[in-house]
Design an enzyme around this catalytic site. Structure first.
Site, mmCIF file in Angstrom:
data_model
loop_
_atom_site.group_PDB
_atom_site.id
_atom_site.type_symbol
_atom_site.label_atom_id
_atom_site.label_comp_id
_atom_site.label_asym_id
_atom_site.label_seq_id
_atom_site.Cartn_x
_atom_site.Cartn_y
_atom_site.Cartn_z
ATOM 1 N N GLU A 336 0.808 -1.221 0.000
ATOM 2 C CA GLU A 336 0.000 0.000 0.000
ATOM 3 C C GLU A 336 0.847 1.281 0.000
ATOM 4 O OE1 GLU A 336 -3.908 -1.632 2.242
ATOM 5 O OE2 GLU A 336 -2.215 -1.291 3.572
HETATM 6 C C1 TNX Z 1 -4.316 -4.460 4.419
HETATM 7 S S1 TNX Z 1 -2.594 -6.614 3.657
HETATM 8 C C2 TNX Z 1 -3.062 -4.289 4.992
HETATM 9 C C3 TNX Z 1 -2.966 -4.054 6.435
HETATM 10 C C4 TNX Z 1 -4.304 -3.937 7.094
HETATM 11 C C5 TNX Z 1 -5.242 -4.980 6.531
HETATM 12 C C6 TNX Z 1 -6.590 -4.973 7.206
HETATM 13 C C7 TNX Z 1 -1.519 -5.677 3.864
HETATM 14 C C8 TNX Z 1 -0.218 -6.163 3.485
HETATM 15 N N1 TNX Z 1 -1.866 -4.476 4.354
HETATM 16 O O1 TNX Z 1 -2.209 -2.887 6.666
HETATM 17 O O2 TNX Z 1 -4.129 -4.132 8.455
HETATM 18 O O3 TNX Z 1 -5.415 -4.715 5.163
HETATM 19 O O4 TNX Z 1 -7.390 -6.020 6.757
#
Ligand code: TNX
Length: 550
Positions: A336
């Site tokens: 992200e």
């Molecule tokens: C996505 S999956 C994220 C996390 C959050 C999660 C909540 C990923 C590598 N990053 O930062 O906690 O979704 O479901």
């Protein structure tokens, strides 16, 4: 705890698994036992008569490492049974459990187990396999074996007569625990490791850093914990592991053949670090600590003006983390990167992965880092997007729609650069996703989120790793992970309600050969697993369709 009525119900539910039994003691043992989770590659009940663990039982060992496995296995058994259970070498008798290193048994983690009135024999070519064999035997004993105080189960400590040949499908079977959004102390992590061992999961992935908290002591950068560990989501207080705490976790895991994979999430998800050190920020100003649940707003600074501080941070932090981690892997996040310009992201990925590879560890990163063509050879990709054919919807916490092929392509980039994949699709393996009926948690609050999907036990179970994204061969897959993100989970009861029993489904996906899996059988075997979870005090959700011990 199982009572007689429930045992009878279990016996009926699992009748197809049972063979004719000769004596009533044996039928008691079999009635209580509905099978092992994860399903062994080959499992047969036989008619050799039940084994009884008794006061005279010894653990008779031969071969390097067998005694240590026996001691780890025996410790909780001694507590529950009150028996001495000495670990000895020599000739085994019918009342003994033998643990034998035998180079003929296939697979680094494979084992064979034979139990009957003439004794129990577990054989493996390596200690890890012996240990997994003991965890099968653990499940074949009454669930009371998990109790913290001496107890005598109705019918005694019976083990059904069986013959098992077993080995895992995948080498990497992870439980990812986010200790950054909410902190979980060492004692609780140890409890979780014990539950992982029961299900033959062999990797604890600790998500140690995020916007809301930095949870690991770093001597060269003391404010990471001095300032960065003081918060968590919702202002629920902070916490962090000292190096000694972390080593305690690593050692407890190692005794159970579980490898700890530490994750330092970079270059995004870094508000806690940025809040501790102004020099890591492009504008030289430390942001405030963060207690919310948004993602995608923080980033390390790619500017040459900050290169000295940023590269020293990367080198020193990753070196200290690697130094206290005996396992072969270090995870550098990468997910992200919404607050990092694409060119800056590629630049930072190159610097992050180079610093990580310089520690001598194999690097693991979320699939987004597959945007780079300069990954250290053999970097493992951790795929967390949706399963093939499902598109990440628009407006997911402000993100634009992300077509599935983009993340699948990023995953394939790891294979092209000599790596393999850990598969953790969010719509199947994210245990912070709600159940579709959105039950209130044990403390009456709504738990979890649903940005990826809602996930039933059956959906967590019915998933095929090789079909997660298109074009995968079995050999591309290092393994699977069940992830629990803790934005909404701040205590053991809430954590366990979301994690159990769905984690058992992922454990079976990771361990059992595809042809040993079937949903009905899994559901019926959960009766036995449930009795063990009861003994361990796990507050699992009593999902419908399973004959829980009650
Ligand atoms: C996505 S999956 C994220 C996390 C959050 C999660 C909540 C990923 C590598 N990053 O930062 O906690 O979704 O479901």
């Amino acid at each position: 705890m199982p009572n007689a009525a429930v045992r009878t119900a279990v016996a009926v539910a699992t009748a197809s698994l049972l063979v004719l039994s000769g004596c009533s003691a044996e039928s008691d043992a079999k009635a209580e036992f509905s099978g092992i989770v994860p399903a062994p590659a080959r499992f047969e009940l036989t008619d050799r008569g039940a084994f009884t663990l008794g006061e005279r039982t010894r653990l008779v060992v031969s071969g390097d490492g067998a005694a240590a496995v026996a001691e780890t296995f025996a410790a909780p058994l001694r507590t529950a049974t009150g028996f001495e259970l000495p670990v000895e070498e020599g000739a085994a008798e019918a009342s003994d459990i033998e643990l034998v290193i035998d180079p003929e048994v296939e697979g680094d983690e494979g084992y064979t187990l034979d139990s009957g009135a003439d004794g129990v024999r577990i054989a493996a070519s390596a200690p890890a396999g012996l240990f997994w064999g003991t965890q099968s035997l653990r499940q074949m004993l009454p669930g009371e074996i998990e109790e913290a105080d001496p107890i005598e189960p109705e019918g005694g400590w019976q083990v059904p007569a069986a013959s098992i040949v077993d080995r895992p499908r995948f080498a990497y079977r992870a439980s990812l625990v986010d200790v950054a959004r909410h902190f979980f102390p060492v004692d609780y992590v140890e409890q979780h490791l014990d539950r992982m061992a029961l299900m033959k999961m062999n990797v604890l992935h600790l998500h140690l850093t995020d916007d809301q908290g930095w949870r690991i002591q770093i001597d060269a950068w003391p404010e990471l914990t001095g300032i960065g560990a003081s918060t968590s989501v919702g202002g629920d207080g902070g916490g962090f592991y000292t190096k000694d705490d972390y080593r305690r976790i690593v050692d407890y895991a190692a005794d159970r053949f579980i490898t700890v994979v530490p994750e330092i999430d970079l270059p995004g998800h870094t508000n806690a670090a940025l809040s501790a050190y102004p020099e890591l920020n492009c504008d030289g100003v430390a942001p405030k600590p963060y207690e919310g649940v948004e993602v995608g707003f923080s980033s390390l600074c790619a500017s040459p003006a900050r290169a000295e501080a940023t590269d020293r941070f990367l080198t020193e932090v990753l070196a200290e983390v690697a130094e206290m981690t005996p396992g072969p892997w270090i995870h550098v996040g990468g997910d992200e990167p919404l607050a990092t310009e694409p060119d800056d992201y590629l630049d930072l990925v190159r610097r992050i992965t180079a610093a990580a590879a310089a520690t001598g560890k194999t690097v693991i990163a979320y699939h987004e880092m597959g945007a780079s063509t300069e990954l250290p050879p053999g970097t493992i990709g951790h795929y967390w997007d949706l399963t093939a054919g499902h598109e990440m919807p628009a407006n997911r916490r402000g993100e634009p729609a992300r077509p599935y092929p983009e993340s699948a392509g990023q995953a394939h980039a790891f294979l092209e650069q000599g790596g393999r994949l850990v598969l953790a699709p969010a719509d199947k393996t994210y245990l912070d996703m709600m159940y579709p009926d959105r039950p209130a948690g044990p403390l009456g609050t709504e738990l979890g989120t649903r940005w990826a999907a809602t996930i039933t036990l059956e959906e967590a179970y019915g998933w095929q790793p090789e079909a997660t994204i298109d074009g995968l061969d079995e050999s591309d897959i290092l393994g699977v992970a069940a992830s629990v993100w803790t934005e909404t989970l701040s205590n053991a009861a809430d954590f366990e309600f979301m994690v159990f029993p769905r984690i058992a489904a992922i454990a079976e996906v990771g361990w059992s050969p595809a042809d040993a899996r079937d949903e009905e059988g899994f559901r019926s075997r959960l009766t036995t697993l449930g009795a063990h979870l009861d003994g361990l005090g796990v507050a699992y959700r009593e999902v419908g369709g399973v004959d829980w011990p009650g």
